[in-house]
Design an enzyme around this catalytic site. Sequence first.
Site, PDB file in Angstrom:
ATOM      1  N   PRO A 247       0.824  -1.213   0.000  1.00 39.22           N
ATOM      2  CA  PRO A 247       0.000   0.000   0.000  1.00 39.22           C
ATOM      3  C   PRO A 247       0.858   1.263   0.000  1.00 39.22           C
ATOM      4  CG  PRO A 247       0.020  -1.013   2.184  1.00 39.22           C
ATOM      5  CD  PRO A 247       0.693  -1.972   1.250  1.00 39.22           C
TER       6      PRO A 247
ATOM      7  N   THR B 164       0.396   5.544  -0.128  1.00 38.98           N
ATOM      8  CA  THR B 164      -0.296   6.828  -0.215  1.00 38.98           C
ATOM      9  C   THR B 164       0.350   7.674  -1.297  1.00 38.98           C
ATOM     10  OG1 THR B 164      -0.976   6.787   2.082  1.00 38.98           O
ATOM     11  CG2 THR B 164      -0.676   8.970   1.094  1.00 38.98           C
TER      12      THR B 164
ATOM     13  N   ALA C 246      -3.610   3.851   1.491  1.00 43.41           N
ATOM     14  CA  ALA C 246      -4.503   3.921   2.644  1.00 43.41           C
ATOM     15  C   ALA C 246      -5.680   4.833   2.311  1.00 43.41           C
ATOM     16  CB  ALA C 246      -3.748   4.442   3.852  1.00 43.41           C
TER      17      ALA C 246
ATOM     18  N   GLN D 157      -6.882  -0.707   1.441  1.00 44.54           N
ATOM     19  CA  GLN D 157      -6.320  -0.555   2.790  1.00 44.54           C
ATOM     20  C   GLN D 157      -7.118   0.521   3.527  1.00 44.54           C
ATOM     21  OE1 GLN D 157      -2.593   1.351   3.971  1.00 44.54           O
ATOM     22  NE2 GLN D 157      -1.974  -0.565   4.917  1.00 44.54           N
TER      23      GLN D 157
ATOM     24  N   HIS E  28      -5.117  -1.022   8.188  1.00 40.67           N
ATOM     25  CA  HIS E  28      -3.804  -0.392   8.424  1.00 40.67           C
ATOM     26  C   HIS E  28      -3.624  -0.244   9.936  1.00 40.67           C
ATOM     27  CE1 HIS E  28      -0.215   1.732   8.008  1.00 40.67           C
ATOM     28  NE2 HIS E  28      -0.554   2.692   7.173  1.00 40.67           N
TER      29      HIS E  28
ATOM     30  N   TYR F  43      -0.561   4.723  13.100  1.00 38.15           N
ATOM     31  CA  TYR F  43      -1.909   5.267  12.914  1.00 38.15           C
ATOM     32  C   TYR F  43      -2.850   4.742  14.011  1.00 38.15           C
ATOM     33  CZ  TYR F  43       0.222   7.173   8.832  1.00 38.15           C
ATOM     34  OH  TYR F  43       1.082   7.879   8.025  1.00 38.15           O
TER      35      TYR F  43
END
Length: 340
Positions: A3, A5, A36, A78, A154, A159
């Site tokens: 994954p 971003t 994500a 994700q 995730h 996070y």
Amino acid sequence: MAPMTRSRADHNGNVNDLTVTYYTQRASAGLIISEAINISEQALGSPFTPGIYTAEQIDAWKKVTKAVHETGGLIYAQLWHTGRVGHSIDKNGVLPVAPSAIAIQGQQHFTSQGPKQYETPRALETAEIKQIVQDYKQAAANAIEAGFDGVELHAAFGYLPNQFLVESANHRSDEYGGSIENRCRFVSEIMQEMVDAIGENKVAIKLSPSIPFNAIIDSNPTALYTHLIAQLDKMPLAYIHLMNPMFPIDNLPQYPKDVIGTFGTLTRHLVMANGGYSKNTGEQELEKGIAKMISFGALFLANPDLPKRFELNSALNHPDRATMYGGGEKGYTDYPFLGE
Ligand SMILES: Cc1cc2nc3c(=O)[nH]c(=O)nc-3n(C[C@H](O)[C@H](O)[C@H](O)COP(=O)(O)O)c2cc1C
């Protein structure tokens, strides 16, 4: 494909046609795990990251999943809640939320107005935590409606789920804090709800037990993740995605350096190993017999035809850091295929 971003959605969290091209170019991955995706407005921590909580966002993702499927690929969504890893500048003035009112120290957050000190987040009420669990469940259902083949929670890299897991971010005294069992409750509840919503072998999780980034520190990560993995083993999951240490951890002797060897051996689930692999080190990892899949991040970002290049032992394009987050097609859809 791991994954990643890419921060190229619009102000309403909708992905666009460039994103369709970007993922379709990489459909030979076997399995793509999407960047994500925010599960709610509250979940957003960084500008231009996509969502999956409005009808418009779901429709935008449908174009991506359809194109990937038509090109022979599979794609998981994700699911993301950033918790305290955000800033009110990009949240309409609203403070980020977290298990406890503890700010990240020693790092800055990249906002639409440049790097800023982290704010002290607002501690969530117990009822709000239960609502966020439901937001994940809804987001998982939305992902299936959008045509994704499954979802990955995730729970890595600092996070919100990771914040609940560890002592440095979670000082709660209700059923979501204190003991290891309580700190794992948020993640376990989300995973169970998502399985209930979308079914067996479609829900996965990404964990980074030995990554202290975003002020994620625990005195006993081995005990913590051993408990969590035992909980996850009770559920019919698709896979467990384990990320190797990507930062120096010599000053954290309690953090296992061999994450796959330490935690991958504890689960009955399929293990996907991630973090720093090349073709050769990936093959060596598979030969150990613990991981059954390797995910590639930066290499896939720069090489849309990575499997073909591995097969032919071809030279690789190098990822450009300056264009990783935000912008248009440069550094997104313009990395050349072999022979181009
Ligand atoms: C540009 C970029 C964006 C990333 N975004 C995410 C993300 O949204 N979710 C996530 O779990 N990991 C994210 N990561 C981490 C990757 O999934 C992966 O764990 C990391 O790059 C290590 O794998 P690699 O050495 O194969 O690149 C990102 C990495 C990069 C390079």
